[in-house]
Design an enzyme around this catalytic site. Structure first.
Site, short mmCIF file in Angstrom:
data_model
loop_
_atom_site.label_atom_id
_atom_site.label_comp_id
_atom_site.label_asym_id
_atom_site.label_seq_id
_atom_site.Cartn_x
_atom_site.Cartn_y
_atom_site.Cartn_z
N GLU A 271 0.88 -1.18 0.00
CA GLU A 271 0.00 0.00 0.00
C GLU A 271 0.91 1.21 0.00
O GLU A 271 1.52 1.53 1.01
CB GLU A 271 -0.87 -0.02 1.26
CG GLU A 271 -1.75 -1.24 1.40
CD GLU A 271 -2.93 -1.23 0.46
OE1 GLU A 271 -3.28 -0.15 -0.05
OE2 GLU A 271 -3.50 -2.30 0.22
N CYS B 63 -2.24 8.79 2.87
CA CYS B 63 -1.99 8.27 1.53
C CYS B 63 -3.10 8.64 0.55
O CYS B 63 -2.86 8.84 -0.63
CB CYS B 63 -1.83 6.77 1.60
SG CYS B 63 -3.20 5.96 2.42
#
Ligand code: NAD
Length: 516
Positions: free
Chosen positions: A253, A287
């Protein structure tokens, strides 16, 4: 007493759970004040190996205990997480400098993930029949075996929720976990882990190690049967290479440069209010945070005015209650990076519409939420992830242009479309190259949809967390097929000669009745 920086003695009591045999420590600084938060014990490579050996023993019993036992333990942990929420929010704020509201988001998300996998693991991983190669002649079942030890490597920005979103499904599937905490996030991880240990997760089953990423992170990959990593694209590439050299699976990720498209049919005030949260929640150290806005010309002036006014009105500060809208950056390195992106852009001709400066009077790592215009491709912040509170507004002439420019990135993590017509936005969403698209929201729609996969396309990652995909990462599937004995399969040329005609008829018939 809660609603304050975590007490140093309590912090050091929590960090005794770090797997270590040595005496080395790292000094951890509280972003709100720049003062020492605690001394974090550091692990050595041998400690990782010892933790993995103990985890392997614990995993065997945990797996054998079955889904029902694991479900009960994890649901108890869910309740303990909620009971200890004030402590958890103190820990998250003390380490990251985010607001109480955004610390609450972490606890909420962590509890969601815990309940979701406690309840759904058995259903997703139940052994089941699959269509046999030759009906009646064979029967085929698929079952799932936990990988064994899952290595989890986590960053500092969402230390609690990102940890639980990987650790809980790994445990629910019957694995052990060896987790490399970022030094700046270890406290939040250990405070949440305590709820699981108190609920009945054996301490050895979930080991937490800390230390230098390249040394201790690598040791975690080397002892694991699968690794899931959350962090930067640069480090993720190294993790993938190391995992590949051991032929273990990995999910990654990674970073993003997430676009938000504002279409010409929005209510500019409402769109601006939502866009502000999308860009500046957790000071953009997220993110899935928005760093590029593409607004259609017809609403550009009105949207920009509303947006800038709202950004300027954000209340920034170091508060352990809900009185602020934005907090601090997490580390001096983050402040340096954000300042570098802004001054590079300004030097090359960008206009600062809001923010653009540090706020040392609030604390050593505070920086104002910043809105830039006239950002061009030669600027650092144009295509590279800032990972901070900096957004560039670009004006576009059509929805098609917005889509092309949104997709013009090496990343593909999150994206967002604001429109007065959800149907129109949905049609455009289909053309976006990103793992998630949020309509009339920045990131919370997809981020909180724990039943739906989350992850990135292109350089934003590999694999998915959350949903079925998030737990299927942590198991090997095993196919068991048995001959029923009703018909013997051909083994010799003569037997083939006798049966091929029938088998061809079967193929034609199966297609004719539309069978898969
Ligand atoms: P980072 O890559 O520097 O560090 C992440 C973790 O990896 C830390 O625990 C670190 O100690 C460890 N590490 C460092 N080198 C290693 C190595 N060689 N081998 C193994 N582990 C190593 O990232 P960061 O600065 O902590 O986090 C910020 C980045 O993470 C941003 O790019 C952000 O977009 C990304 N991120 C992505 C997601 C997502 O879900 N896609 C979520 C949060 C953060």
């Amino acid at each position: 007493m809660h609603g304050m920086t975590l007490d140093r003695s309590l912090a050091e009591e929590l960090t005794r759970a770090i797997s270590t045999s040595g005496t080395d420590t790292a000094t951890i600084i509280a972003p709100f004040t720049g003062e020492i938060l605690h001394e974090l014990p550091l692990s050595k490579i041998a400690d990782v190996e010892d933790a993995a050996a103990a985890a392997r023993v614990a995993q065997s019993a945990w797996r054998a205990a079955g889904f029902e036992h694991r479900r009960r333990v994890l649901l108890r942990a869910h309740d303990l997480l909620l009971e200890s929420r004030e402590l958890l929010m103190d820990a998250v704020q003390s380490e990251t400098g985010k607001t109480r509201g955004q610390a609450f988001e972490e606890v909420f998300q962590g509890a969601q993930a815990t309940r979701y996998y406690a309840v759904s693991a058995e259903r997703v991983l139940a052994s089941h029949r699959r269509r046999a190669g030759i009906p009646l002649v064979m029967q085929t079942r698929v079952s799932f075996k936990p990988k064994g030890i899952v290595g989890v490597i986590t960053p500092w920005n969402f230390p609690l929720s990102l940890s639980l979103m990987d650790v809980v499904p790994a445990l629910a599937a019957g694995n052990a976990v060896v987790q490399k905490a970022d030094n700046q996030g270890a406290l939040s991880i250990l405070a949440s882990r305590k709820a699981f240990i108190d609920a009945g997760v054996p301490a050895a089953l979930w080991a937490v190690v800390a230390g230098d990423g390249s040394e201790i992170g690598t040791a975690v990959i080397d002892c694991a049967d699968y690794v899931c990593f959350t962090g930067s694209t640069a480090t993720g590439t190294k993790v993938a290479e190391r995992a590949a050299s051991r032929l273990i699976g990995a999910s990654l990720e990674l970073g993003g440069k997430n676009p938000l498209i504002v279409l010409d049919d929005v209510d500019p005030a409402e769109a601006a209010a939502n866009a502000v949260y999308a860009c500046f929640s957790s000071m953009g150290q997220l993110c899935v945070s928005i760093e590029r806005i593409y607004v259609q010309r017809a609403v550009a002036a009105q949207f920009t005015d509303e947006f800038v006014a709202r950004v300027k009105a954000l209340k920034q500060g170091a508060a352990f209650d809900y009185s602020t809208d934005v907090g601090s950056l997490t580390s001096p390195a983050q402040l340096e990076r954000v300042q570098a992106h802004v001054s590079d852009a300004v030097a090359k001709g960008a206009r600062v519409l809001a923010g653009g400066v540090a706020r040392p009077e609030l604390g050593p790592m505070f920086f104002e939420p910043t809105v830039l215009a006239d950002v061009t491709d030669d600027m650092e912040c144009a295509a590279n992830e800032t990972f901070g509170p900096v957004v560039a507004i670009h004006i576009v002439d059509s929805a098609d242009e917005a889509i092309v420019r949104a997709n013009d990135s090496e990343f593909g993590l999150n994206s967002s479309i604001f429109s007065g017509s959800r149907a129109r936005a949905r049609r455009l969403a289909d053309r976006i190259d990103a793992g998630s698209v949020n309509i009339n929201e920045g990131y919370r729609g997809s981020f909180s949809s724990i039943d739906a996969p989350m992850g990135g396309m292109k350089k934003s990652g590999l694999g998915r967390r959350n949903g079925r995909e998030g737990i299927l990462r942590f198991v090997e599937s095993r196919t068991v097929s048995e001959a029923t004995g009703l018909v013997t399969l051909p083994r010799s040329g003569a037997e083939f000669a006798a049966l091929t005609g029938t088998m061809l008829v079967v193929l034609v018939a199966l297609k004719a009745i539309g069978r898969r």
